[in-house]
Design an enzyme around this catalytic site. Structure first.
Site, PDB file in Angstrom:
ATOM      1  N   GLU A   8      61.977  37.430  34.223  1.00 29.42           N
ATOM      2  CA  GLU A   8      60.947  36.514  33.728  1.00 29.42           C
ATOM      3  C   GLU A   8      61.522  35.137  33.440  1.00 29.42           C
ATOM      4  OE1 GLU A   8      57.837  36.782  33.814  1.00 29.42           O
ATOM      5  OE2 GLU A   8      57.825  38.868  34.438  1.00 29.42           O
ATOM      6  N   CYS A  19      39.327  36.319  48.864  1.00 29.46           N
ATOM      7  CA  CYS A  19      38.299  36.911  48.000  1.00 29.46           C
ATOM      8  C   CYS A  19      37.806  38.258  48.528  1.00 29.46           C
ATOM      9  CB  CYS A  19      37.130  35.942  47.840  1.00 29.46           C
ATOM     10  SG  CYS A  19      37.564  34.427  46.942  1.00 29.46           S
ATOM     11  N   CYS A  58      44.496  35.951  44.712  1.00 25.13           N
ATOM     12  CA  CYS A  58      43.766  34.843  44.078  1.00 25.13           C
ATOM     13  C   CYS A  58      44.682  33.621  44.021  1.00 25.13           C
ATOM     14  CB  CYS A  58      43.316  35.259  42.684  1.00 25.13           C
ATOM     15  SG  CYS A  58      42.088  34.169  41.936  1.00 25.13           S
ATOM     16  N   CYS A  69      39.904  41.072  47.179  1.00 16.86           N
ATOM     17  CA  CYS A  69      40.117  41.111  45.728  1.00 16.86           C
ATOM     18  C   CYS A  69      39.534  42.380  45.125  1.00 16.86           C
ATOM     19  CB  CYS A  69      39.472  39.884  45.076  1.00 16.86           C
ATOM     20  SG  CYS A  69      39.675  39.846  43.283  1.00 16.86           S
ATOM     21  N   CYS A 105      33.801  38.538  39.376  1.00 15.69           N
ATOM     22  CA  CYS A 105      34.193  37.130  39.471  1.00 15.69           C
ATOM     23  C   CYS A 105      32.963  36.235  39.512  1.00 15.69           C
ATOM     24  CB  CYS A 105      35.050  36.907  40.720  1.00 15.69           C
ATOM     25  SG  CYS A 105      35.603  35.201  40.911  1.00 15.69           S
TER      26      CYS A 105
END
Length: 456
Positions: A100, A263, A256, A266, A272
């Site tokens: 991270e 889309c 995304c 997704c 959405c």
């Protein structure tokens, strides 16, 4: 669950209506079908969820289920996700923490090799705590944002010396106790490594959430960021918080995406509202949640930046214009001598232990004032080298090579590069000017920045 605070909270959501010619799409709680059979009585109006929040428990559960199922099928094979069975106590510290920190402002493809080399060299906290900053900088060289590596090592030393070698296990403790660990990194480590049910908000999550709930205000503003954190904490799956957070970030990284989002692929497209609006068009121009930017809603696009139908879901998120990078010019001189083996050697100096590129090695450099002519730049550099080396340096002996442009996050840096061949050695005060002669191979193995590699 997150509740509305101001603005369009008092406006009842109007269902999206498809044009007569539009293809029929599956409906969802965020885009209900308003059609009723002829003569049927109108149902009692239940409290409808406001546009920018998840307030329907059934929708939240469906979103969690769909997202996790997609993640289980489609997640990328990344080294920090490969938990080592039977050795989890040894490796847990680095599975998410190192990755991270490296992934901040850096793409996954770039990080993978650095992560593997890092974990091979320092598989435990104790090993990293015993390393020198020079070793850390050498391994980090080329990854950018060098203070990240320094803070990572400082935090490892603190865990070993002050915390008995035990990593904090909650987001609150991680953020409070470890240098260089902010709210996002703390949430990621706590949820993925230790199972705490806490959300995360990074660039990918911001994009996903803003599209799911048509949040069009400046996504970098503190008010919007606070709302997104509330939303992330409400959405996170309590039984699989780490997987859910990774799934949300994975969705933003692979589906995304900022431009040309996929889309159709997704897993949460039915939730959405940006996609709902794209499919069914802009409603009639009346005061409504679709255009509540005309009011005081803090999450809608400002009235001066309305919905652009050509952009579709990429209307969201919106960011404030970036501040223009500060322009800087620096004179850099590559001092070269013939080495004992006949090949060239170069003199490099170590930068201060704080500030930009702290602790890294570079060719002798001098920041330049603005609007200096080339002849004057050469004279200023010669004077600097003469004072630094303790021997005369003629400006005309400096050979102009060219310019190197390197873009830092906040600085547009131009290095004006000169070379100066030397017949003998240069003796410097090691306390004031840490320096050493290196071959080209040794130069590339040293903790030098990408910019200095460009210079050479």
């Amino acid at each position: 669950l997150v509740r509305p605070r101001t603005g369009c909270a008092s406006i009842r959501q109007r269902p999206c209506r498809a044009p007569a010619s539009a293809a029929v799409e599956p409906r969802s709680p965020s885009c209900p079908d308003p059609a009723l059979p002829a003569g049927a009585p109108a149902p009692a109006l239940a409290p409808t969820p406001t546009r920018h929040h998840f307030s329907d428990p059934e929708e939240v559960e469906a979103l969690r289920r769909n997202l996790l199922a997609w993640y289980d099928r489609c997640k990328r094979d990344l080294p920090w996700r490969a938990l080592v069975r039977g050795d989890i106590g040894k490796q847990r510290w680095g599975i998410m923490w190192v990755s991270e920190i490296m992934l901040q402002q850096t793409q996954v493809a770039t990080v993978i090799d650095y992560y593997n080399r890092w974990m091979q060299k320092w598989p435990t906290l104790q090993a990293l705590a015993q390393a020198s900053l020079e070793e850390v900088n050498e391994l980090w060289a080329g990854l950018g944002y060098y203070s990240r590596g320094k803070r990572l090592q400082e935090a490892a030393r603190k865990v070993v010396s002050e915390l008995g070698g035990h990593m904090p296990r909650t987001a609150e403790a991680l953020q409070k106790l470890l240098p260089g660990v902010g709210r996002y990194t703390a949430g990621a480590i706590a949820s993925i490594s230790y199972g705490q049910a806490t959300g995360v908000v990074d660039g990918n999550v911001i994009r996903v959430l803003c599209r799911l709930r048509c949040i069009g205000a400046d996504s970098s503003s503190p008010a919007v960021i606070d709302q997104l954190w509330d939303m992330a904490n409400a959405l996170v799956d309590r039984s699989r918080p780490g997987d859910f957070n990774q799934a949300l970030m994975e969705l933003g990284a692979t589906v995304c995406v900022p431009k040309a989002p996929l889309c159709g692929e997704c897993p949460v497209k039915q939730h959405c509202r940006a996609r709902c609006r794209k499919l069914f068009g802009k409603p009639a121009p009346v005061p409504d949640v679709e255009d509540c930017g005309v009011g005081d809603c803090p999450l809608c696009p400002p009235g001066t930046q309305p919905w652009d139908s050509s952009l579709g879901v990429t209307n969201f998120p919106r960011k404030a214009a970036k501040k223009q990078a500060r322009a800087m010019r620096t004179a850099t001189c590559v001092l070269e001598r013939r080495g004992c083996r006949g090949g060239p050697e170069y003199l490099i100096m170590q930068r201060p232990s704080s500030g930009l590129l702290a602790g890294l090695w570079e060719f002798p450099s001098l920041p330049l004032a603005e609007d200096l002519q080339e002849e004057r730049e050469r004279e200023v550099l010669a004077d600097h080298l003469q004072a630094w080396m303790g021997q005369p340096v003629a400006a005309k002996s400096l050979r102009f090579i060219g310019e190197v442009i390197h873009i830092f996050s906040h600085i547009h840096q131009t290095y004006v590069v000169y070379s100066l061949p030397l017949d003998g050695d240069v003796t410097l005060d090691p306390a004031s000017f840490p320096s050493r002669w290196v071959t080209e191979e040794e130069f590339h193995a040293s903790a030098v920045s990408t910019a200095m590699k460009k210079v050479l």
